[in-house]
Write a protein that holds these residues in place. Sequence first.
Motif, PDB file in Angstrom:
ATOM      1  N   LEU A 167      38.829  51.443  25.380  1.00 47.01           N
ATOM      2  CA  LEU A 167      38.246  52.627  24.738  1.00 47.01           C
ATOM      3  C   LEU A 167      38.536  52.655  23.243  1.00 47.01           C
ATOM      4  O   LEU A 167      37.816  53.267  22.473  1.00 47.01           O
ATOM      5  CB  LEU A 167      38.764  53.900  25.399  1.00 47.01           C
ATOM      6  N   GLY A 168      39.574  51.947  22.819  1.00 47.46           N
ATOM      7  CA  GLY A 168      39.882  51.897  21.395  1.00 47.46           C
ATOM      8  C   GLY A 168      39.000  50.931  20.631  1.00 47.46           C
ATOM      9  O   GLY A 168      39.154  50.776  19.424  1.00 47.46           O
ATOM     10  N   LYS A 169      38.094  50.277  21.338  1.00 42.97           N
ATOM     11  CA  LYS A 169      37.222  49.312  20.657  1.00 42.97           C
ATOM     12  C   LYS A 169      35.775  49.778  20.720  1.00 42.97           C
ATOM     13  O   LYS A 169      35.499  50.894  21.144  1.00 42.97           O
ATOM     14  CB  LYS A 169      37.371  47.949  21.325  1.00 42.97           C
ATOM     15  N   GLY A 170      34.877  48.925  20.282  1.00 38.11           N
ATOM     16  CA  GLY A 170      33.462  49.293  20.209  1.00 38.11           C
ATOM     17  C   GLY A 170      32.838  49.456  21.587  1.00 38.11           C
ATOM     18  O   GLY A 170      33.387  49.000  22.585  1.00 38.11           O
ATOM     19  N   PRO A 171      31.669  50.139  21.637  1.00 36.61           N
ATOM     20  CA  PRO A 171      31.066  50.488  22.925  1.00 36.61           C
ATOM     21  C   PRO A 171      30.640  49.262  23.733  1.00 36.61           C
ATOM     22  O   PRO A 171      30.516  49.334  24.944  1.00 36.61           O
ATOM     23  CB  PRO A 171      29.844  51.326  22.525  1.00 36.61           C
ATOM     24  N   ALA A 172      30.431  48.128  23.069  1.00 38.45           N
ATOM     25  CA  ALA A 172      29.975  46.939  23.786  1.00 38.45           C
ATOM     26  C   ALA A 172      31.019  46.462  24.785  1.00 38.45           C
ATOM     27  O   ALA A 172      30.679  45.864  25.798  1.00 38.45           O
ATOM     28  CB  ALA A 172      29.642  45.816  22.806  1.00 38.45           C
ATOM     29  N   VAL A 173      32.291  46.709  24.466  1.00 40.74           N
ATOM     30  CA  VAL A 173      33.324  46.139  25.323  1.00 40.74           C
ATOM     31  C   VAL A 173      34.076  47.169  26.163  1.00 40.74           C
ATOM     32  O   VAL A 173      35.035  46.825  26.842  1.00 40.74           O
ATOM     33  CB  VAL A 173      34.320  45.268  24.505  1.00 40.74           C
ATOM     34  N   PRO A 217      42.318  42.931  27.609  1.00 39.34           N
ATOM     35  CA  PRO A 217      43.006  44.011  26.897  1.00 39.34           C
ATOM     36  C   PRO A 217      44.410  44.259  27.429  1.00 39.34           C
ATOM     37  O   PRO A 217      45.220  44.860  26.751  1.00 39.34           O
ATOM     38  CB  PRO A 217      42.102  45.220  27.129  1.00 39.34           C
ATOM     39  N   GLU A 218      44.678  43.801  28.646  1.00 48.56           N
ATOM     40  CA  GLU A 218      45.983  44.133  29.225  1.00 48.56           C
ATOM     41  C   GLU A 218      47.026  43.054  28.992  1.00 48.56           C
ATOM     42  O   GLU A 218      48.174  43.213  29.354  1.00 48.56           O
ATOM     43  CB  GLU A 218      45.818  44.384  30.713  1.00 48.56           C
ATOM     44  N   GLU A 219      46.598  41.939  28.437  1.00 46.23           N
ATOM     45  CA  GLU A 219      47.569  40.892  28.158  1.00 46.23           C
ATOM     46  C   GLU A 219      48.341  41.292  26.905  1.00 46.23           C
ATOM     47  O   GLU A 219      47.779  41.824  25.966  1.00 46.23           O
ATOM     48  CB  GLU A 219      46.858  39.556  27.908  1.00 46.23           C
ATOM     49  N   ASP A 220      49.644  41.011  26.923  1.00 49.27           N
ATOM     50  CA  ASP A 220      50.394  41.382  25.720  1.00 49.27           C
ATOM     51  C   ASP A 220      50.318  40.244  24.712  1.00 49.27           C
ATOM     52  O   ASP A 220      51.225  39.454  24.559  1.00 49.27           O
ATOM     53  CB  ASP A 220      51.845  41.726  26.057  1.00 49.27           C
ATOM     54  N   ILE A 221      49.167  40.142  24.107  1.00 47.48           N
ATOM     55  CA  ILE A 221      48.958  39.065  23.148  1.00 47.48           C
ATOM     56  C   ILE A 221      48.672  39.675  21.785  1.00 47.48           C
ATOM     57  O   ILE A 221      47.856  40.584  21.667  1.00 47.48           O
ATOM     58  CB  ILE A 221      47.743  38.211  23.559  1.00 47.48           C
ATOM     59  N   ASP A 222      49.370  39.186  20.796  1.00 48.31           N
ATOM     60  CA  ASP A 222      49.069  39.627  19.445  1.00 48.31           C
ATOM     61  C   ASP A 222      47.995  38.707  18.895  1.00 48.31           C
ATOM     62  O   ASP A 222      48.268  37.646  18.377  1.00 48.31           O
ATOM     63  CB  ASP A 222      50.326  39.557  18.584  1.00 48.31           C
ATOM     64  N   THR A 223      46.728  39.143  19.049  1.00 48.74           N
ATOM     65  CA  THR A 223      45.632  38.226  18.730  1.00 48.74           C
ATOM     66  C   THR A 223      45.499  37.982  17.239  1.00 48.74           C
ATOM     67  O   THR A 223      44.898  37.021  16.822  1.00 48.74           O
ATOM     68  CB  THR A 223      44.293  38.770  19.244  1.00 48.74           C
ATOM     69  N   PHE A 224      46.043  38.879  16.453  1.00 47.04           N
ATOM     70  CA  PHE A 224      45.847  38.689  15.019  1.00 47.04           C
ATOM     71  C   PHE A 224      47.112  38.160  14.349  1.00 47.04           C
ATOM     72  O   PHE A 224      47.273  38.249  13.151  1.00 47.04           O
ATOM     73  CB  PHE A 224      45.354  39.971  14.371  1.00 47.04           C
ATOM     74  N   ALA A 225      47.978  37.587  15.175  1.00 48.95           N
ATOM     75  CA  ALA A 225      49.188  36.983  14.630  1.00 48.95           C
ATOM     76  C   ALA A 225      48.805  35.931  13.607  1.00 48.95           C
ATOM     77  O   ALA A 225      47.880  35.154  13.799  1.00 48.95           O
ATOM     78  CB  ALA A 225      49.987  36.342  15.755  1.00 48.95           C
ATOM     79  N   GLY A 226      49.523  35.923  12.507  1.00 46.97           N
ATOM     80  CA  GLY A 226      49.308  34.864  11.522  1.00 46.97           C
ATOM     81  C   GLY A 226      48.195  35.173  10.560  1.00 46.97           C
ATOM     82  O   GLY A 226      47.659  34.278   9.916  1.00 46.97           O
TER      83      GLY A 226
END
Lengths: 624, 440
Positions: free
Chosen positions: A85-91, B177-186
Amino acid sequence: MDNFNFDVAVIGAGHAGCEAALAAARLGMKTVIITINLDSIANMPCNPSIGGTAKGHLVREIDALGGEMAKVADKTKLQTRMLNLGKGPAVHSLRAQADRRAYQMEMKKRLEEQENLYIRQAEVKTVEKDDDLYVLTIHTGTKFTAKAVIISTGTYLEGKIIIGECSYSGGPDGLFPSNGLSESLEKLGVSMMRFKTGTPTRVHERSINFETLEKQYGDEEIVPFSFETEEKEENKVCCYVTYTNLETHKIIKDNLHRSPLFNGLIDGVGPRYCPSIEDKVVRFADKERHQVFIEPMGEGTHEMYLQGMSTSLPEDVQLSMLKTMEGLENVEIMRSAYAIEYDCCDPLQLNPTLEFREIKGLFGAGQFNGTSGYEEAAAQGLIAGINASMGILGKEMLVLDRSEAYIGVLIDDLVTKGTNEPYRMLTSRAEYRLLLRQDNADLRLTEKGHNIGLISDERYWKYLEKRKEIEAEIERIKATNIPPSKEINEFLEKKGSTPLSTGIKLAELIRRPELNYEELAPFDKNRPEMKKLHWQQAEIEIKYEGYIKRQYEQVEKFKKNEKKRIPENIDYSKVYGLRIEARQKLEKMRPESIGRASRISGVSPADIGVLLIYLATEVKNSES
Amino acid sequence: MNTICALSTPRGKGGIAVIRVSGDDALKITASVIKSKKSIEEAKGYTIVYGSATDGVNNIDECLVSVFRAPNSFTGENVCEISCHGSMVSVERIIDELVKNGASVAQKGEFTKRAFLNGKVSLTQAEAVHDIIESKTDKALYAAVNRLEGGITKPIIEIRNTLLDLLAAVGVASDFPEEDIDTFAGGDFLLKLQDAKKELNKLRMSARRGEALNQGIVCAICGIPNTGKSSLLNALLERKKAIVTDIAGTTRDVVEDFIDIDGIPVKFGDTAGIRESSDVVENIGVEKSFDYIKSADICIFVTESGRNLTPEEEDIIERIKEKPHILVENKTDISPQSKDGFVGISAKNNFGIDIIKKKISEITDNTESTAFIANERQFEAVVRAEESIDKAIKTVGEGFFSDLASIDIESAVSYLGEAEGISVNQETVNRIFEKFCLGK
């Protein structure tokens, strides 16, 4: 009326089989659905949940086309959450924890109550062709005939269970495998592959110490899957989160030589997105912990599911690694985690209708087609059920393209690109994802469902009204002028938004990222009463108008190539200049359009250039 | 395919000329025109046969025939390349004979088209071949060859990779979304987008240089009358192109010609001297001079030594100062060079001309990127990609979600080229699984 001769026979009653059988029966086909065990209809041998990212989209599309999954999930859910829900409506994606037994029983009852549908417990041993008819022989020797057959055998075909050093012939969830049918299908001309998947340990609730564990509640406001579900319900259960740690990883690493994945006992290909815990520990060695969700299997049981701990390590290792984790120190295993290997078909043999290109009347759906996931299975089952019926009725079959539905993306990927691992739907796979939202699945597909005959007139009219209401609201928002006032400027400043010095269209305010439709209500005097689902559509259409417009432009380009048809009788050996690999692939797959041809791996843009030149000269030649 | 032939080296008198013959009957037709001891028809691929071209009665020329057999040739067909002496008369006669024996004259680009149709070259390569044919000097040829071998794609691939990484980061955040991954690391998302835009911008700027390689750089020589502009032109060209007199205002039209400076074709334009005049013809000339200065890539301003700049001259310098320019003080043979920032020369004595050439070379070399976008299609791709990245930056900058921006990033990636047989979405998904630890 006899019970041996049918229009459509569906082999397997998992999520694909159920949708296929219901669709065919509802379209007037005398249909039989055959399963090894009637108590395993619509079983969830892996996680007890429906939906999730991109999968939630599929469930909604199934619903809009007249399928059953959404309704059964709504009826038997324990907890729902709208992810992202914190992201855009597409996802945004809906996911529900379901009561596994309740789901099964509900689906079984719906099959039983369906007119034209016959349910049989049996193991199909062979499928043979006798002129235009298929003859199915079951384990007792009894024969059924059908004009069309849908194979939705899940992980049963030549199933093999592996738990550490132990392996035996078996189906999922302690059920019998189906042995022999694979060979019979190969005789019909189906070429098979071997895939592998796995499932985690189930443990007893009483052995878990929940006190210190992170809790995960459902959403306060429950959104149903089905566009037809009206009743509001409350979330019933809570899920928990724990983590693996360095000690867990050490136990895994110390016992890797006993894992069939690493010692060579398993040769099936497993899915990348659903790796076993040993796989994760090896591949991402520097990660100090991995997340594990603890989810209930149902209201009537104390069995809990450990999402994230899929493994095929021996039982003693399973126990000792679980015991290292917070909350699981005294864990009691009820069912061991296992890996399962099974036969499936190479989906490149299928048309986008899910019918085998070379075997008329034979359809594939679900894991048999190389996918993974209940939702992916159900989506294919629905399409196979519809098209098997359309084939028998002599009507045009249903093919959704990549710009119309996730189902279209799923099937196009499968039959055009093929897959070398169990295929899972992802939002990243859908290039037009801003148009293919879960919130507008009904607006995209109800019309098609109605045309096919799976959506009632009543529901169709409701859809038309909804559409009209949304369009009117969009017009109104675009025409509404909001004058500057002390109140609105105070509100805007509070929101960190530029105050008004002159009047502005309401649409312009809604487009600001920091503002939304709901909060602007006090300044929008003539706002009509409307269902949330309706005004939300208007809001999304306005807020993201620029992006949506860009996607439509992309779709237009895409459609151009989809519309460039390749004649069915094209002789690729006459197309001068094609590279050999491309020629072979095109010959094998015989794509209907330049668009699909261009997506076949091994066909380069240069080959497409050659093909276009050839088609252009052919047209010229035939004109002159 | 029918057999085609054409002169494959530039038209005009040269040491040797090469006629290419390609098609099913290439060897047979060539053999009937070139008489040789060793049989051309039976020659192995990659061999050379010596012989004489004949019209049946008279010998036309001595030739060497390089034999290529299908599919191992440029076009993928049977090919003969006939090297003869570079006289256009004998070339024409040999082609006449080839045609008499069954070949047809190739259309422009037909060899490349056949190579493309036979899968011998990709579209980009086909375009590069075209550029080799059209390229004017060695450096332009080098750029084209570089691209033929894939050199051009390197910076594009790097930008593309950065963007695919961003897509994977968005993808993993959206799909797991539920994985604890910092996707923007680096690295910050917006920052990376801005970097990508900068790189694309650099590439687009370097396109100008690519263009220059193909079309030449225009260099205007300007100044008030009688400062020796025409003399400078002649000195640069090392020949007498412009009429030089002592009478101010002799040049009334722009006189142009090319020379090669460090491999780049530079077109010099000698403009009419700029001054207020009552002469209508001269005034038209002055107007033309201003137009020419405006469109030129480089301006050389010429004044005389031994006096200060006139107001008119200062006005001209004002006009050219935004462009790359060189200030020149001529006639240092008469009085010594005295103005700051000016190059002292004597066009009459050929003194200082090398310095000017060196300065021009410095200006044309002044791009960081060594990979040139050398044709329209690539240029357009880079421009489009840059536009898409701009939109993505705007989306993120406005505070919208990065998954919304991903739609434009996807467009940018596909503008920069789709890998053969694999879609941008597939690439993203593969990258997600390569880079992130996921799964239930």
